[in-house]
Design a protein around this motif. Structure first.
Motif, PDB file in Angstrom:
ATOM      1  N   GLY A  12       0.817  -1.210   0.000  1.00  0.00           N
ATOM      2  CA  GLY A  12       0.000   0.000   0.000  1.00  0.00           C
ATOM      3  C   GLY A  12       0.847   1.255   0.000  1.00  0.00           C
ATOM      4  N   PHE A  13       0.270   2.339   0.464  1.00  0.00           N
ATOM      5  CA  PHE A  13       1.025   3.594   0.553  1.00  0.00           C
ATOM      6  C   PHE A  13       0.649   4.306   1.850  1.00  0.00           C
ATOM      7  N   GLU A  14       1.534   5.180   2.305  1.00  0.00           N
ATOM      8  CA  GLU A  14       1.300   5.942   3.527  1.00  0.00           C
ATOM      9  C   GLU A  14       0.651   7.284   3.186  1.00  0.00           C
ATOM     10  N   LEU A  15      -0.019   7.854   4.170  1.00  0.00           N
ATOM     11  CA  LEU A  15      -0.823   9.051   3.929  1.00  0.00           C
ATOM     12  C   LEU A  15      -0.065  10.375   3.977  1.00  0.00           C
ATOM     13  N   PRO A  16       0.932  10.546   4.859  1.00  0.00           N
ATOM     14  CA  PRO A  16       1.608  11.847   4.916  1.00  0.00           C
ATOM     15  C   PRO A  16       2.150  12.286   3.559  1.00  0.00           C
ATOM     16  N   GLY A  17       1.861  13.512   3.181  1.00  0.00           N
ATOM     17  CA  GLY A  17       2.330  14.047   1.906  1.00  0.00           C
ATOM     18  C   GLY A  17       1.366  13.833   0.761  1.00  0.00           C
ATOM     19  N   ARG A  18       0.424  12.920   0.926  1.00  0.00           N
ATOM     20  CA  ARG A  18      -0.585  12.706  -0.120  1.00  0.00           C
ATOM     21  C   ARG A  18      -1.645  13.815  -0.035  1.00  0.00           C
ATOM     22  N   THR A  19      -2.351  14.033  -1.142  1.00  0.00           N
ATOM     23  CA  THR A  19      -3.348  15.094  -1.195  1.00  0.00           C
ATOM     24  C   THR A  19      -4.757  14.516  -1.172  1.00  0.00           C
ATOM     25  N   MET A  20      -5.562  15.001  -0.233  1.00  0.00           N
ATOM     26  CA  MET A  20      -6.976  14.624  -0.190  1.00  0.00           C
ATOM     27  C   MET A  20      -7.819  15.801  -0.677  1.00  0.00           C
ATOM     28  N   GLY A  21      -8.776  15.495  -1.541  1.00  0.00           N
ATOM     29  CA  GLY A  21      -9.745  16.492  -1.981  1.00  0.00           C
ATOM     30  C   GLY A  21     -11.076  16.230  -1.316  1.00  0.00           C
TER      31      GLY A  21
ATOM     32  N   ALA B 108     -10.611  26.184  -6.412  1.00  0.00           N
ATOM     33  CA  ALA B 108     -11.454  27.115  -7.155  1.00  0.00           C
ATOM     34  C   ALA B 108     -12.555  26.408  -7.929  1.00  0.00           C
ATOM     35  N   SER B 109     -12.389  25.097  -8.167  1.00  0.00           N
ATOM     36  CA  SER B 109     -13.374  24.368  -8.967  1.00  0.00           C
ATOM     37  C   SER B 109     -13.294  22.879  -8.645  1.00  0.00           C
ATOM     38  N   LEU B 110     -14.321  22.159  -9.049  1.00  0.00           N
ATOM     39  CA  LEU B 110     -14.312  20.704  -8.901  1.00  0.00           C
ATOM     40  C   LEU B 110     -13.194  20.084  -9.716  1.00  0.00           C
ATOM     41  N   ASP B 111     -13.000  20.590 -10.922  1.00  0.00           N
ATOM     42  CA  ASP B 111     -11.957  20.029 -11.778  1.00  0.00           C
ATOM     43  C   ASP B 111     -10.583  20.137 -11.114  1.00  0.00           C
ATOM     44  N   GLU B 112     -10.347  21.224 -10.395  1.00  0.00           N
ATOM     45  CA  GLU B 112      -9.066  21.360  -9.695  1.00  0.00           C
ATOM     46  C   GLU B 112      -8.893  20.249  -8.664  1.00  0.00           C
ATOM     47  N   VAL B 113      -9.952  19.928  -7.963  1.00  0.00           N
ATOM     48  CA  VAL B 113      -9.887  18.839  -6.978  1.00  0.00           C
ATOM     49  C   VAL B 113      -9.507  17.539  -7.660  1.00  0.00           C
ATOM     50  N   PHE B 114     -10.172  17.223  -8.755  1.00  0.00           N
ATOM     51  CA  PHE B 114      -9.926  15.947  -9.425  1.00  0.00           C
ATOM     52  C   PHE B 114      -8.563  15.904 -10.109  1.00  0.00           C
ATOM     53  N   LYS B 115      -8.032  17.036 -10.500  1.00  0.00           N
ATOM     54  CA  LYS B 115      -6.699  17.059 -11.107  1.00  0.00           C
ATOM     55  C   LYS B 115      -5.599  16.834 -10.080  1.00  0.00           C
ATOM     56  N   ARG B 116      -5.794  17.321  -8.843  1.00  0.00           N
ATOM     57  CA  ARG B 116      -4.697  17.347  -7.876  1.00  0.00           C
ATOM     58  C   ARG B 116      -4.742  16.251  -6.817  1.00  0.00           C
ATOM     59  N   ALA B 117      -5.908  15.702  -6.524  1.00  0.00           N
ATOM     60  CA  ALA B 117      -6.046  14.868  -5.329  1.00  0.00           C
ATOM     61  C   ALA B 117      -5.700  13.405  -5.560  1.00  0.00           C
ATOM     62  N   ASP B 118      -4.970  12.837  -4.602  1.00  0.00           N
ATOM     63  CA  ASP B 118      -4.710  11.393  -4.583  1.00  0.00           C
ATOM     64  C   ASP B 118      -5.903  10.639  -4.009  1.00  0.00           C
ATOM     65  N   VAL B 119      -6.664  11.334  -3.191  1.00  0.00           N
ATOM     66  CA  VAL B 119      -7.862  10.774  -2.569  1.00  0.00           C
ATOM     67  C   VAL B 119      -8.972  11.812  -2.709  1.00  0.00           C
TER      68      VAL B 119
ATOM     69  N   TYR C 211     -13.462  21.896  -1.559  1.00  0.00           N
ATOM     70  CA  TYR C 211     -14.301  22.636  -2.499  1.00  0.00           C
ATOM     71  C   TYR C 211     -15.716  22.718  -1.956  1.00  0.00           C
ATOM     72  N   ASP C 212     -16.192  23.922  -1.779  1.00  0.00           N
ATOM     73  CA  ASP C 212     -17.580  24.160  -1.370  1.00  0.00           C
ATOM     74  C   ASP C 212     -17.885  25.637  -1.570  1.00  0.00           C
ATOM     75  N   PRO C 213     -18.533  25.978  -2.671  1.00  0.00           N
ATOM     76  CA  PRO C 213     -18.812  27.405  -2.935  1.00  0.00           C
ATOM     77  C   PRO C 213     -19.821  28.006  -1.972  1.00  0.00           C
TER      78      PRO C 213
ATOM     79  N   VAL D 254      -6.077  23.789   5.376  1.00  0.00           N
ATOM     80  CA  VAL D 254      -6.877  23.347   4.233  1.00  0.00           C
ATOM     81  C   VAL D 254      -6.895  24.426   3.157  1.00  0.00           C
ATOM     82  N   GLU D 255      -6.525  24.029   1.961  1.00  0.00           N
ATOM     83  CA  GLU D 255      -6.505  24.943   0.825  1.00  0.00           C
ATOM     84  C   GLU D 255      -7.847  24.884   0.104  1.00  0.00           C
ATOM     85  N   HIS D 256      -8.337  26.023  -0.320  1.00  0.00           N
ATOM     86  CA  HIS D 256      -9.631  26.070  -0.998  1.00  0.00           C
ATOM     87  C   HIS D 256      -9.439  25.967  -2.508  1.00  0.00           C
TER      88      HIS D 256
END
Length: 396
Positions: free
Chosen positions: A132-141, A186-197, A166-168, A182-184
């Motif tokens: 598996g993989f460890e969580l520290p350093g991974r990005t959650m959206g 700007a869009s749903l697409d940004e979440v899906f582009k950046r997040a490991d989870v 993400y929550d407008p 927690v970083e906000h």
């Protein structure tokens, strides 16, 4: 006055015991003033005309015909945040389970037979397939920063993850509760582009149905984990299965099993366990009971999904009018004029609106004529009206 509450599901006694002693509560109560439910489906059910309010001991209200209730001037209450910790714990448990392949690994170990030495050898040989993989350093959206989303985001921060949310429509209250880390997005697409989870925490509405689509999952080519403990249809099932087959997803963990999902080896579906803790059931019941009691006794609106929040301290020696009406001009003016014409003095008044619904509380001094409600209800646009804790005089 005895208030009558009909329960359509088993409700925690810790909540039911919060009703005042003069409330009649149970599954067979006749002519109920309120319905108290958990999972009972009210769509297509004939709801008695005596019903003044509906409360669900839970957050989601898709089992309640809210538009029909609004047309009748009936508030629908839910219990936002009451099960938040229970869901948060399950989300984090699902994340850890998927990240470390715990269920598959445990199933593999259980399948082994032979002597202890043979099992040990098989373990050493087979464990590589469960790396598996460890969580520290991974990005959650985190999609949706309500009561549950905020707790999940903060828990992920505590585990060493980077978190984007993400929550407008995030409220000021939830924003204050959210970790500053927690970083906000700007869009749903940004979440899906950046997040490991990616984890979803939004209600099921027309605008959120199918929100997690194949196209969004394909925005990031590295495998990720998808968590859904909100509502099943928020995720497009066919799109998720395609993403799993193409390696865009490492795992899909959810609370909503189906035939197709159960057949896929990379899906871990729980039997709707999100709020299945004793503590969550008690919290939901207590909050629902308190909302119903406040409404029936004082006309107070709190935690309603279709009515505005409304609370007015009682003026001593008054009778209270609680009126729901269409949110159109001059409604309060017509009510005030009618009361003045009938010789009633207003001690206090509160008017709130939400979308197409307006709600008015009016405290009237002295005795109130018994036919006053008939005249109030005759005003075009009034949906419902009742008198609370007052003295009525016979009509001449």
């Amino acid at each position: 006055m005895i208030h009558r509450i009909r329960t359509l599901n088993a409700i925690s006694p810790s909540g039911l015991n919060r009703f005042p002693h003069d409330f009649e509560v149970g599954p067979d109560v006749a002519d109920p003033e309120a319905l108290l439910v958990r999972s009972a489906n009210l769509h297509g059910l004939e709801i008695p005309g005596s019903v003044l309010a509906v409360a669900r001991a839970g957050a989601g209200t898709n089992n309640i015909p809210i538009p029909a209730m609004s047309e009748r001037g009936v508030p629908v209450f839910n219990t936002p945040g009451a099960n938040a910790n229970a869901v948060k714990e399950l989300v984090i448990g699902g994340l850890l389970t998927a990240a470390r392949s715990l269920v598959a690994g445990a199933a593999y170990s259980r399948s082994l037979a032979g002597s202890d030495a043979e099992i040990e050898a098989a373990v050493e040989k087979g464990k590589k397939q469960f790396v598996g993989f460890e969580l520290p350093g991974r990005t959650m959206g985190v999609i949706g920063l309500g009561a549950i989303g905020v707790l999940v985001a903060n828990a992920a921060v505590a585990l060493g993850m980077r978190v984007i949310g993400y929550d407008p429509k995030v409220t000021v209250e939830r924003a204050w509760q959210l970790s500053a880390s927690v970083e906000h997005a700007a869009s749903l697409d940004e979440v899906f582009k950046r997040a490991d989870v990616v984890t979803t925490h939004v209600p099921l509405l027309d605008g959120t149905r199918g929100l997690v689509s194949y196209e969004r999952l394909a925005l990031r080519k590295r495998p990720r984990i998808l968590l859904n403990f909100a509502r099943g249809p928020i995720v497009d099932e066919a799109g998720v299965l395609r993403a799993l087959d193409e390696g865009l997803l490492r795992a899909y963990v959810c609370d909503f099993p189906s035939a197709a999902l159960n057949a896929h080896p990379k899906v871990l579906a729980f039997p709707h366990l999100g709020a299945s803790t004793n503590e969550a059931e008690e919290n939901c019941a207590v909050m629902a009971v308190e909302s119903l009691s406040a409404f029936l006794l004082d006309g107070t609106i709190v935690n309603s999904v279709n009515f505005p929040a409304a609370s007015l301290p009682r003026a001593e020696g008054t009778t209270r009018l609680a009126i729901a009406n269409s949110n159109v001009p001059n409604m309060v003016g017509q009510m005030s004029t009618l009361l003045a014409d009938r010789g009633h003095n207003i001690a206090d008044l509160l008017n709130k609106s939400r979308g197409e619904i307006a709600y008015t509380l009016i405290d009237i001094e002295g005795e109130v004529s018994s036919d006053l409600l008939d005249h109030i209800r005759a005003i075009e646009g009034v949906l419902s009206a009742r008198l609370i804790n007052g003295h009525t005089a016979p009509t001449n």
